[in-house]
Design a protein around this motif. Sequence first.
Motif, mmCIF file in Angstrom:
data_model
loop_
_atom_site.group_PDB
_atom_site.id
_atom_site.type_symbol
_atom_site.label_atom_id
_atom_site.label_comp_id
_atom_site.label_asym_id
_atom_site.label_seq_id
_atom_site.Cartn_x
_atom_site.Cartn_y
_atom_site.Cartn_z
ATOM 1 N N PRO A 310 0.813 -1.227 0.000
ATOM 2 C CA PRO A 310 0.000 0.000 0.000
ATOM 3 C C PRO A 310 0.839 1.266 0.000
ATOM 4 C CG PRO A 310 -0.197 -1.166 2.092
ATOM 5 C CD PRO A 310 0.477 -2.093 1.137
ATOM 6 N N CYS A 311 1.966 1.254 0.717
ATOM 7 C CA CYS A 311 2.854 2.428 0.680
ATOM 8 C C CYS A 311 3.284 2.717 -0.754
ATOM 9 C CB CYS A 311 4.077 2.189 1.554
ATOM 10 S SG CYS A 311 3.774 2.172 3.330
ATOM 11 N N ASP A 312 3.784 1.698 -1.428
ATOM 12 C CA ASP A 312 4.266 1.868 -2.787
ATOM 13 C C ASP A 312 3.153 2.327 -3.730
ATOM 14 O OD1 ASP A 312 6.611 1.270 -4.727
ATOM 15 O OD2 ASP A 312 4.912 0.235 -5.643
ATOM 16 N N PHE A 313 1.954 1.801 -3.530
ATOM 17 C CA PHE A 313 0.829 2.182 -4.396
ATOM 18 C C PHE A 313 0.437 3.635 -4.164
ATOM 19 C CE2 PHE A 313 -3.366 1.971 -6.336
ATOM 20 C CZ PHE A 313 -3.141 1.131 -7.424
ATOM 21 N N HIS A 314 0.434 4.067 -2.922
ATOM 22 C CA HIS A 314 0.110 5.463 -2.621
ATOM 23 C C HIS A 314 1.147 6.407 -3.238
ATOM 24 C CE1 HIS A 314 -1.908 3.738 1.259
ATOM 25 N NE2 HIS A 314 -2.607 3.488 0.169
ATOM 26 N N TYR A 315 2.425 6.043 -3.113
ATOM 27 C CA TYR A 315 3.480 6.874 -3.700
ATOM 28 C C TYR A 315 3.355 6.918 -5.225
ATOM 29 C CZ TYR A 315 5.594 5.960 0.894
ATOM 30 O OH TYR A 315 5.827 5.845 2.236
ATOM 31 N N PHE A 316 2.951 5.807 -5.811
ATOM 32 C CA PHE A 316 2.810 5.743 -7.263
ATOM 33 C C PHE A 316 1.781 6.759 -7.763
ATOM 34 C CE2 PHE A 316 0.613 3.885 -10.983
ATOM 35 C CZ PHE A 316 1.682 3.841 -11.872
ATOM 36 N N ILE A 317 0.678 6.881 -7.040
ATOM 37 C CA ILE A 317 -0.360 7.843 -7.430
ATOM 38 C C ILE A 317 0.177 9.268 -7.352
ATOM 39 C CG2 ILE A 317 -2.629 8.768 -6.794
ATOM 40 C CD1 ILE A 317 -3.359 5.952 -5.819
ATOM 41 N N ILE A 318 0.915 9.569 -6.275
ATOM 42 C CA ILE A 318 1.511 10.896 -6.138
ATOM 43 C C ILE A 318 2.535 11.133 -7.248
ATOM 44 C CG2 ILE A 318 2.892 12.383 -4.636
ATOM 45 C CD1 ILE A 318 1.680 10.898 -2.246
ATOM 46 N N ALA A 319 3.310 10.098 -7.574
ATOM 47 C CA ALA A 319 4.342 10.228 -8.606
ATOM 48 C C ALA A 319 3.734 10.564 -9.962
ATOM 49 C CB ALA A 319 5.156 8.935 -8.695
ATOM 50 N N ILE A 320 2.590 10.002 -10.272
ATOM 51 C CA ILE A 320 1.927 10.305 -11.550
ATOM 52 C C ILE A 320 1.614 11.797 -11.642
ATOM 53 C CG2 ILE A 320 -0.151 9.925 -12.932
ATOM 54 C CD1 ILE A 320 -0.255 7.095 -11.833
ATOM 55 N N ILE A 321 1.057 12.325 -10.567
ATOM 56 C CA ILE A 321 0.694 13.752 -10.551
ATOM 57 C C ILE A 321 1.933 14.620 -10.726
ATOM 58 C CG2 ILE A 321 -0.342 15.587 -9.169
ATOM 59 C CD1 ILE A 321 -2.022 13.415 -7.776
ATOM 60 N N LEU A 322 2.991 14.295 -9.976
ATOM 61 C CA LEU A 322 4.223 15.083 -10.066
ATOM 62 C C LEU A 322 4.848 14.991 -11.454
ATOM 63 C CD1 LEU A 322 5.866 14.246 -6.614
ATOM 64 C CD2 LEU A 322 4.828 16.400 -7.301
ATOM 65 N N CYS A 323 4.825 13.802 -12.050
ATOM 66 C CA CYS A 323 5.422 13.635 -13.384
ATOM 67 C C CYS A 323 4.625 14.383 -14.450
ATOM 68 C CB CYS A 323 5.522 12.154 -13.734
ATOM 69 S SG CYS A 323 6.809 11.279 -12.820
ATOM 70 N N ILE A 324 3.325 14.455 -14.299
ATOM 71 C CA ILE A 324 2.508 15.226 -15.242
ATOM 72 C C ILE A 324 2.892 16.700 -15.184
ATOM 73 C CG2 ILE A 324 0.163 16.036 -15.728
ATOM 74 C CD1 ILE A 324 -0.860 13.299 -14.919
ATOM 75 N N VAL A 325 3.045 17.199 -13.945
ATOM 76 C CA VAL A 325 3.415 18.606 -13.781
ATOM 77 C C VAL A 325 4.830 18.844 -14.323
ATOM 78 C CG1 VAL A 325 3.748 20.472 -12.128
ATOM 79 C CG2 VAL A 325 1.916 18.820 -11.769
ATOM 80 N N ILE A 326 5.754 17.928 -14.048
ATOM 81 C CA ILE A 326 7.134 18.089 -14.535
ATOM 82 C C ILE A 326 7.169 18.095 -16.063
ATOM 83 C CG2 ILE A 326 9.399 16.969 -14.678
ATOM 84 C CD1 ILE A 326 8.980 16.010 -11.805
ATOM 85 N N SER A 327 6.383 17.211 -16.691
ATOM 86 C CA SER A 327 6.403 17.120 -18.152
ATOM 87 C C SER A 327 5.820 18.368 -18.810
ATOM 88 C CB SER A 327 5.622 15.885 -18.610
ATOM 89 O OG SER A 327 4.245 16.007 -18.296
ATOM 90 N N ARG A 328 4.942 19.086 -18.091
ATOM 91 C CA ARG A 328 4.310 20.275 -18.676
ATOM 92 C C ARG A 328 4.993 21.563 -18.206
ATOM 93 N NH1 ARG A 328 -2.230 18.916 -18.556
ATOM 94 N NH2 ARG A 328 -2.089 17.104 -19.948
ATOM 95 N N GLU A 329 5.276 21.640 -16.928
ATOM 96 C CA GLU A 329 5.944 22.811 -16.357
ATOM 97 C C GLU A 329 7.095 22.321 -15.499
ATOM 98 O OE1 GLU A 329 5.417 25.889 -17.022
ATOM 99 O OE2 GLU A 329 3.554 25.724 -18.177
ATOM 100 N N LYS A 330 8.245 22.135 -16.129
ATOM 101 C CA LYS A 330 9.375 21.485 -15.464
ATOM 102 C C LYS A 330 9.739 22.167 -14.160
ATOM 103 C CE LYS A 330 13.511 22.107 -17.023
ATOM 104 N NZ LYS A 330 14.728 22.058 -17.864
ATOM 105 N N ARG A 331 9.881 23.470 -14.167
ATOM 106 C CA ARG A 331 10.337 24.176 -12.983
ATOM 107 C C ARG A 331 9.348 24.027 -11.830
ATOM 108 N NH1 ARG A 331 12.718 29.984 -14.079
ATOM 109 N NH2 ARG A 331 14.012 28.575 -15.349
ATOM 110 N N ILE A 332 8.072 24.198 -12.136
ATOM 111 C CA ILE A 332 7.046 24.060 -11.080
ATOM 112 C C ILE A 332 7.006 22.624 -10.562
ATOM 113 C CG2 ILE A 332 4.580 24.195 -10.596
ATOM 114 C CD1 ILE A 332 4.389 26.446 -12.633
ATOM 115 N N GLY A 333 7.085 21.661 -11.488
ATOM 116 C CA GLY A 333 7.048 20.259 -11.082
ATOM 117 C C GLY A 333 8.206 19.884 -10.186
ATOM 118 N N LEU A 334 9.408 20.385 -10.495
ATOM 119 C CA LEU A 334 10.575 20.081 -9.670
ATOM 120 C C LEU A 334 10.473 20.747 -8.306
ATOM 121 C CD1 LEU A 334 13.452 20.285 -12.305
ATOM 122 C CD2 LEU A 334 12.371 18.236 -11.355
#
Length: 516
Positions: A310-334
């Motif tokens: 469950p820990c890994d699955f929860h982090y995976f969901i957060i990672a998707i959101i962060l990667c979407i932001v990084i791919s569109r607005e790199k500076r904000i995502g980082l």
Amino acid sequence: MIIRFSVLMLSNVERYLDEGQDNKDPSQQPENVVLMGWCVPASCTPYDLQNYLDQYLEEVDFPLKKKNVTFTSHVEENSCQKENEQKHFDHVDISFCLVAAIIVTLVTLSTAYEAFRDHTQDKLKDRSPVTKLAMAFSLKRNLNKLSNCEETNPPLQTLYGMRVFCIMMIIMDHRFGTGLSSAVLNFNFVEEQYRSALGSLFFHGDLFVDSFFILSGLLVTYCLLVQFDKRFTNPALIIFLRYVRLTPVYAFVIFYYATLFNYTGIGPMWKTIITQEVQDCRVNWWTNLLYISNYVNTEKMCMVHSWYLPCDFHYFIIAIILCIVISREKRIGLVFLGVMTFLSVLVPFVISMIYMRPAVLHFYPNFLRAPKFHPDFQLTYSKSHTRASPYFIGMIAGYLFYRMRGSEKHLKKAYSDLILTLSLVLLASTLLTGTVFYDPYYKYNAVESAFYAAFHRTLWAVGSIGLLYVASYGHAKLIYNFLSWKPWIPLSRLVYGAYLVHMQFQMRAVAKKGSG
């Protein structure tokens, strides 16, 4: 007939053992309590056994008897198990057998179908979805896939060896822990290991679990950013595919735990350990399949080691959101990734300060015998919000590997050697310093413990990433060649299965111990 049982023997010997036993040391086994497992005729009832043992202990001669030391026995009703005890399959057990039979049938038919197509040289003519589905369970095809290697980015091949090494350490640590949870003959040797450098591999080996969080964060970030470069994928679809990939085999293992696991052995501790685990799985299987078992009914968690999923699955969901932001607005995502990393370090610090908890989870006998009920397991060890820092460090590494893909740049040897040295120092010091908090004379300091609880996993993650980085882009070719060794590839693909099933063998061995 033979009946197997466990007996707890108590005495008023405490005052004579005070000189040889340090009451401040929680690693020490209580020397006035002995847990034993015996085989006796099944005609004896627990009441008969207890009376006989008390009578024997009263008559037998031993050195402390002259000082009015006495022993008494206590036989638990539910600890007795007859060798020919009747066990009837219920509808749940039968359901598992049917599911297992269906899977075996599918594997057999699919393998035979592929062999027939190979024999008729028809394997390239039909690539329809129906044909692919028909061969999805083929043993031959899936065995061949075990050796498939990631060739688009050679630096990532180091992850194969790291996965295998870490799961080997985790299985070894669990084996040591389950062994200590049962009968222990050499108390002194075990107690010495809590403060030894070698013992830190076992009692601070939870850091190798953090290594899997690091690898998961790295791979998820790298793969998602590469995917988003090609085309945007619906996040809900990504989560669904992840669920489908992880859950079927997970559900099958849970199903086994809840059914046939109880029929695989017999022993003095069988009902205490295995039967209780089976009952927990029957009641709380749904929390596992929803990946909330580390927050809901944790004291009755099915498969205690499954808290990681469950820990890994929860982090995976957060990672998707962060990667979407990084791919569109790199500076904000980082920036968001940096904030999440900071919070992942801050949270365990605050919790340790508020609740005055120790710097590490102590793997003492009282924890090993009932881990689900331990306050540190429930408060910090198994919770997603307290274990996240290695995952986010891994995400930062994943972004670096994403930016470096296809690059021919390499670190200068001086920088490579410096990073390698610092990484090894971080890894060794993080692992070994845990022994400080196992010292029975260590004076608890809330701030010191909170700092260690907050930073030791982060430093372990930084050291691990540094090691992988110099192996891939530096001059540590010996490490690269070892971690990317071809035999690691098929073994690394079996890591998830090994993680799911290894504890059942260890629990079974402990539950049968002393069964004669």
